[in-house]
Design an enzyme around this catalytic site. Structure first.
Site, PDB file in Angstrom:
ATOM      1  N   GLY C 151       8.715  54.489  44.383  1.00  0.00           N
ATOM      2  CA  GLY C 151       9.954  54.946  44.982  1.00  0.00           C
ATOM      3  C   GLY C 151      10.386  56.263  44.364  1.00  0.00           C
ATOM      4  O   GLY C 151       9.985  56.594  43.245  1.00  0.00           O
ATOM      5  N   CYS C 152      11.197  57.005  45.093  1.00  0.00           N
ATOM      6  CA  CYS C 152      11.588  58.338  44.630  1.00  0.00           C
ATOM      7  C   CYS C 152      12.466  58.267  43.389  1.00  0.00           C
ATOM      8  O   CYS C 152      12.158  58.879  42.361  1.00  0.00           O
ATOM      9  CB  CYS C 152      12.261  59.105  45.748  1.00  0.00           C
ATOM     10  SG  CYS C 152      13.639  58.251  46.543  1.00  0.00           S
ATOM     11  N   TYR C 153      13.578  57.522  43.471  1.00  0.00           N
ATOM     12  CA  TYR C 153      14.436  57.392  42.294  1.00  0.00           C
ATOM     13  C   TYR C 153      13.664  56.795  41.110  1.00  0.00           C
ATOM     14  O   TYR C 153      13.775  57.304  39.983  1.00  0.00           O
ATOM     15  CB  TYR C 153      15.659  56.524  42.602  1.00  0.00           C
ATOM     16  CG  TYR C 153      16.703  57.144  43.490  1.00  0.00           C
ATOM     17  CD1 TYR C 153      17.398  58.288  43.095  1.00  0.00           C
ATOM     18  CD2 TYR C 153      17.036  56.579  44.716  1.00  0.00           C
ATOM     19  CE1 TYR C 153      18.388  58.844  43.901  1.00  0.00           C
ATOM     20  CE2 TYR C 153      18.022  57.128  45.522  1.00  0.00           C
ATOM     21  CZ  TYR C 153      18.706  58.259  45.116  1.00  0.00           C
ATOM     22  OH  TYR C 153      19.680  58.796  45.903  1.00  0.00           O
TER      23      TYR C 153
END
Lengths: 336, 336, 336, 336
Positions: C151-153
Site C-alpha cells: 500500500g502507498c501509505y
C-alpha cells in the site's frame, strides 16, 4: 426594511453554495428555503460544510406553492430545460425568479432549441425576459418577474465587447475570444473529467467551436449594440477553482486608449466594472463581483482582457446584484 | 560506446535541474561538471534536493579550460548576453555547446539587438547557428559546434505553423497565438511576481505584444517555410508547474483534416511529434519530450492546438534530443 | 535477453497508467496486453491520452487463458476482493502476478476479513505471499508466483519504522503517523469528494483511526522486526496530484543521528532509499521511485519524515522494481 | 456612529491586503492611511491590484504624528522587533494599536528574547498586553491600547487546547501538534523557497522543533488554563494559498464526545468557533473568520482537528474582530 426572503431551488451545486455564502452576509436578505431532489431533510450546511454555523436552512423537496408562500424571490439553480419548467411554476404563483440557467437568455426560441437541443417548455417568454446584466438592462431588471442570469463566459465577453461594437470602435466580423475558466464552471456533479487529478497541473481547450456560450455572446452583443457580430469562442479549462480570463482579439482602426475611454464612459455608473491600466489576473477579482478590463495595442489588432470571478459576477454575485436591483437596493448591497 | 560527458553551465535554475534529471537516467551520457557563480563547493543535490542519491557532481566556478577539458558537450543555461560570451569561450576551446539562451536563435544581429537590447558579443555567429529543432534542422545539428536550443513558446508555435505555411495551407498575415505557460518558464530567481501566492489560483496575460518570443516565432517560421509571417503572440501565466498550450487561430481555406494530414506527412519521421484526434492537455505531455497537436474547423478559421512540456521539449528535453543527434544516437535515447 | 511481456489487468486507473508510463521506457519489458470491463476495443492511449504515440495496446475483456498465454507477468490493478479471484485464476494457469490490491498483503485471513469486510476467495495464500518490498523481502520476491505490492501509505511508514523497531531504537507503543497524500491515491472513479473544486486549495484529514492501511503498517513492521507495534495513523488529503509525506512521532531514548545511522546501515544496498540531511518534500521524489527520509530530535521524541511518490514507490514504481527482482534484473532497470 | 478610521502600517504584505479587503466591506470602518518604506506615492491598489476600484488610499512613509492624527486605530503589519518600536511611538501618541507581530504576545521578555533573538525595545509592556483572542480575553481587549494579534498557528492550537487543559480533560505532557499551512503564511517577500514552482505540488515539514509559534502556544495555553503544557509542534508548508489545519494528538482518559461538549460549552458565546461533526477541511473556512473543530477517539488518544484561514482568523480577520471589540461593535461586524 424587511429582509428579502430568498429561496434557493437546486441547492447542491457550486452556484447555490456561492449564492448562500453571499446571502448569509447580506444585510437585507436571508435564505429561508432550499430545495433539492436528493438531499431532503439535511441542513444545507451538511451539503456545504463551509456554511456550518452560518446557515441552518433545511433542504426540502421542491413544492412551488410552498416556495411561493415562503419567499420574495427564488434563485433557480437548475439545469437548462428543467429550469424553465420550474420558473414557469413559480412565476405563475406570483414569485419573482432569478434563473441561473440558459433557458431565458437568448432572443428567440429557434436559437435556443438549435443549441440546447430540447423543446422549450415556455417558449413565449423567450426573448422578452430581462437579461440580468444591470450594466445594460437595469430598467428591465427592476420590474422583472423573471431575470435570466447571464452565463459566466458571456459576462466576461459581453461587457468589454458590447460598448465597443455599439460605438463602432471595432470590426465585427473576426472577433476571437480565447477564454480560460476555473474548474467550478464545470459544476459539482461527479465526472471523471473534472476529478482533481485530471484537471490539476494542466490546461486544455474544450468544446472548440461548439460551446453554447458562443450564441449567447453573439446574441447579447447584438441586442445591446444593435449590430450583429460573429465571434470565434474557445474556452479552456484552467487549474484553479474560480475565475475567468477572456483574451479578446479584435480588429480595429482605433486604439487601446480610445477603447478604455469608451469603457470608462459607458461604465461610469456601473458599480462593479473597473477599467484598469495593469493586466488583470483572475486573482484580482477572485471572491468579488468586480470586473477588471484593460486593452493593449498589438499591430493591427487590439487585445482586450477581461477578468471576472465565474461564480460571483459570472453567476451568484450577478444574481445578488440583480436581486438588489429588483428590490430597490443599491447594486453593491451585500456584495464585495 | 563511451558515455557522453556533459557539463552544465549555470546549474541552479529549473532548466539545469531538468537537464540533470534527464541525464541521470540517460544510458549513454552523464553529468561530469556543473558550474554556478553562487553555490561553489556544494553538491548539485544540495541545490536541487530531488537529485539526492542520484547525482553527486560538485558545483564549481566557471573555468572555460577546465570545462573544455572535462566534457564532450556543454549545456549552457545562462541568461542572454552572458551566454553568448561563455559559448564563445567554450567553442574556441573546441567544446560543442548547446545554448539554452536566445543568443544564437535569430537570423540576424539587428533583430536580436532590437529585441534584447544588448550588444551581441559574438555577432558573426548569429544567423549561421543551427536552431535546435531536429524536426527541421537535424542535418545542421548533427555537425554543429553550437546549437541554439529553441525557446519554449516558439517550440509550441513553430512546430504546428511551419509545415502549414510551407505548404501554403494557411494565410500568413493574421495568425493569432494565445499561449498558456506553467510558471517554471519564469525561472528560479526570487521575484514577488512568481511567488506561490501571486500566481496560484490565477491566470493572467503578460508582455502582451512585446514578448521576445514573437520575433523568434516569426523568424523561424520564415526560415523553415521560406515565407514571411506576422503573428500576434500573447503569453499567459497559468497556475501549474509545467506545460505550454498554444491555441493558434489561423485563417485558411483548407480544413482541419488537411492540416492534420499535412502534419502527419511532415512529422512522419519525427520522434516526438504526435498528431492527435483528442484536444491535447498539457498534462498529456507533462514530464515528456512529446508534442501533441490537433486542429479544429471553426467557421472561417482553423484552430490549431499544440501542447508541450516547457521544461522538456521546450528546453532540456530538446537539449538532450539535440545532444543525441549531435553524437549520433537515436533521438529518443534517454528521453520519455 | 527477450523482453518481459507484461499484461495490465484493470487498465483504466491511475496506477495502471503509471505502470504503463514506466514500462514504455523500460529497456527490457513491454506492455503486450491490457484489460478492462468497460473500454474494450479502445487503444489504451484513448483511455490515457498521455500514452498517445507511445503505447498502442488494445483494451480487451479479461480472459485468464489469453493473458496467461500472452504474458510473462501480470500487473493486477483491481479492487480488493475482485483482485484475489483474478490472481487465483492467473496463478493456476502458471502466470506470475504482481497484485496491487490489499488481498495478499496481511499475515492472516482474520485480520484481512475484519478490515476489508469481505470473505477472502483464496484464504490459503494469505500470509504466505511475498510482500513486495525488496528492501526486506527480495529473496521471497525473486521466486514468487504472487507478489503483494505494498500500500502507498504503508510504504512511507514501514520503510522508516521497521529498521528502528528491529534494532530497538524506538518505543513501540505510541507511534503517531501523520500522513499527507496527493489526490491520485483516491483513484480515478467519479466521486464528488475528489472533484477538483472539492480538494483544491484545501487540506483535510479523513478516515481518522479507521483507515485500512493502519493494520498493514502494524502487521508488516511486526513481520519485519519481530516486534509487535501499535500505531495511530491519520491520513490527510492534500491538494497535489502525487506524493506522500509521513511525519512520524516516536518516543525514543536514542537520537536522530543514531536513527539515521541505523537507516544508512539497513538500506546500504537498497536501490531507492536515500537518507537525507534536508527536510524532504514530496516534490523531491515526485515522478521517481526514490524514498527520502530524515530524522530530527524534538524534546522527548524523535520526528521521522519520509517522502515518497504514492504512484511510483507507493504503487507502480514498486511493482516494476518487484518485476525487475522477479526476472533477475537490477532493481533500477527502467526506473528513475 | 462615525466610521472607525484605520491606518495600516506596513501595507505591502498579505496580512495588510487581507485587512484592507475586509475593511473595504466593513460598514463602520475604513482605511484612511497606509504606510510602507518602499512604495511611497503609489495607491494601495497599485501594490494590491485586487483593491482596484475599491480602495484608493495612497501609500505614505511612516510618520507617527501623522498616523496618530489621522486614525482611530492602527493595524501594525511589521516584522517583529521593528513592530514594537513603531507600536511604542504610536501608543505614546495616544493611538490604539493592533500589532500583528509577535512582539507583545508572550508572557515575559526572557522567553521573547530567547526565541526571537533580539533585544525587546519596549520590555515593560511584554506580559501585560492583551492577547487578541476575544474568545478568552475580550475584557482586556475592550480597553486595550495595544492588542497583540495572535500568531496563525497558535490560533489553530490554542482554541482547541486551552479549554480542554483548563477542564483537565487531557494530559498536558505529550501533546503533538501537526499543522499544515497554506503558503501565504510565509509572507510576500521574494524568496526562492516560496516561489510557485518550489511549493506547488509538494508538501514538506519545516522548522521541525524550532518554530517560534511553539512557545506562543505553550505560553498562552498556560495563561488561559492556569496549567503548564508541553507541546511538540511541527508545521508543514502545503500547496494552497490559505488555510491552516492542525491535527492534534492528545492523551486522555476522556472521550471525543466529552471534548466536543467541553468546547460547545466554552465557546457557546464565541462568534466564530463552530464545533462540527464532520472532519473540517481548510476550504470550509477559507475566506472567513470561522474556526471549525472536531474530535475523534483513536485508541489511547484523542485526535483534535482544527481548521482556520491563516490570513483571516489567523491574522487580519482576528484583527478586525479585535477592532470590533475595542470599539464596542458586535464581534461579527464586517466579518464573514
Amino acid at each position: 426594511m424587511k429582509d428579502i426572503r430568498v429561496g434557493i431551488v437546486g441547492a447542491t451545486g457550486y452556484t447555490a453554495l456561492e449564492a448562500a455564502r453571499i446571502l448569509v452576509a447580506h444585510p437585507h436578505a436571508r435564505v429561508v428555503a432550499a430545495t433539492s431532489r436528493g438531499e431532503t431533510g439535511k441542513s444545507i450546511a451538511e451539503i456545504h460544510p463551509s456554511l456550518a454555523g452560518r446557515c441552518d436552512v433545511r433542504i426540502d423537496t421542491f413544492d412551488a406553492d410552498k416556495i411561493a408562500g415562503q419567499c420574495d424571490v427564488a434563485m433557480c439553480c437548475l439545469p437548462h430545460g428543467a429550469s424553465a419548467e420550474t420558473v414557469h411554476q413559480l412565476v405563475t404563483r406570483g414569485l419573482r425568479v432569478i434563473d441561473f440557467s440558459a433557458d431565458f437568455r437568448l432572443s428567440n426560441v429557434e436559437l435556443y432549441e438549435k443549441w440546447y437541443d430540447v423543446e422549450h417548455p415556455w417558449p413565449e417568454r423567450v426573448g422578452s425576459t430581462a437579461y440580468g446584466m444591470p450594466e445594460f438592462f437595469a430598467d428591465q431588471i427592476r420590474d422583472a418577474d423573471v431575470v435570466a442570469n447571464p452565463g459566466c463566459y458571456p459576462s466576461s465577453a459581453i461587457l468589454p465587447l458590447a460598448p465597443l461594437v455599439k460605438e463602432g470602435l471595432i470590426e465585427t466580423d473576426d472577433i476571437i475570444i480565447d477564454s480560460k475558466s476555473g474548474v467550478s464552471g464545470a459544476g459539482r456533479s461527479a465526472k471523471v473529467a473534472t476529478l482533481y487529478c485530471e484537471t490539476n497541473e494542466s490546461i486544455a481547450a474544450y468544446s472548440v467551436g461548439v460551446h453554447r456560450h458562443q450564441p449567447e455572446i453573439n446574441d447579447l452583443v447584438h441586442r445591446i449594440s444593435g449590430t450583429p457580430v460573429a465571434t470565434l469562442f474557445t474556452p479552456h479549462l484552467t487549474p484553479m477553482d474560480r475565475g475567468i480570463l477572456s483574451t479578446i482579439y479584435v480588429r480595429s482602426r482605433s486604439t487601446a486608449r480610445k477603447v478604455m475611454d469608451c469603457w470608462r464612459h459607458c461604465f461610469a455608473d456601473a458599480a462593479f466594472v473597473t477599467v484598469v491600466e495593469h493586466l488583470p489576473a483572475t486573482k484580482h477579482v477572485a471572491g468579488t463581483n468586480f470586473v477588471q478590463m484593460t486593452a493593449r495595442d498589438c499591430d493591427h489588432r487590439i487585445v482586450l482582457i477581461c477578468a471576472i470571478d465565474n461564480l460571483a459576477k459570472g453567476a451568484s454575485g450577478a444574481a445578488v446584484q440583480n436581486m438588489n436591483v429588483m428590490f430597490g437596493l443599491d447594486d453593491k448591497t451585500g456584495l464585495v
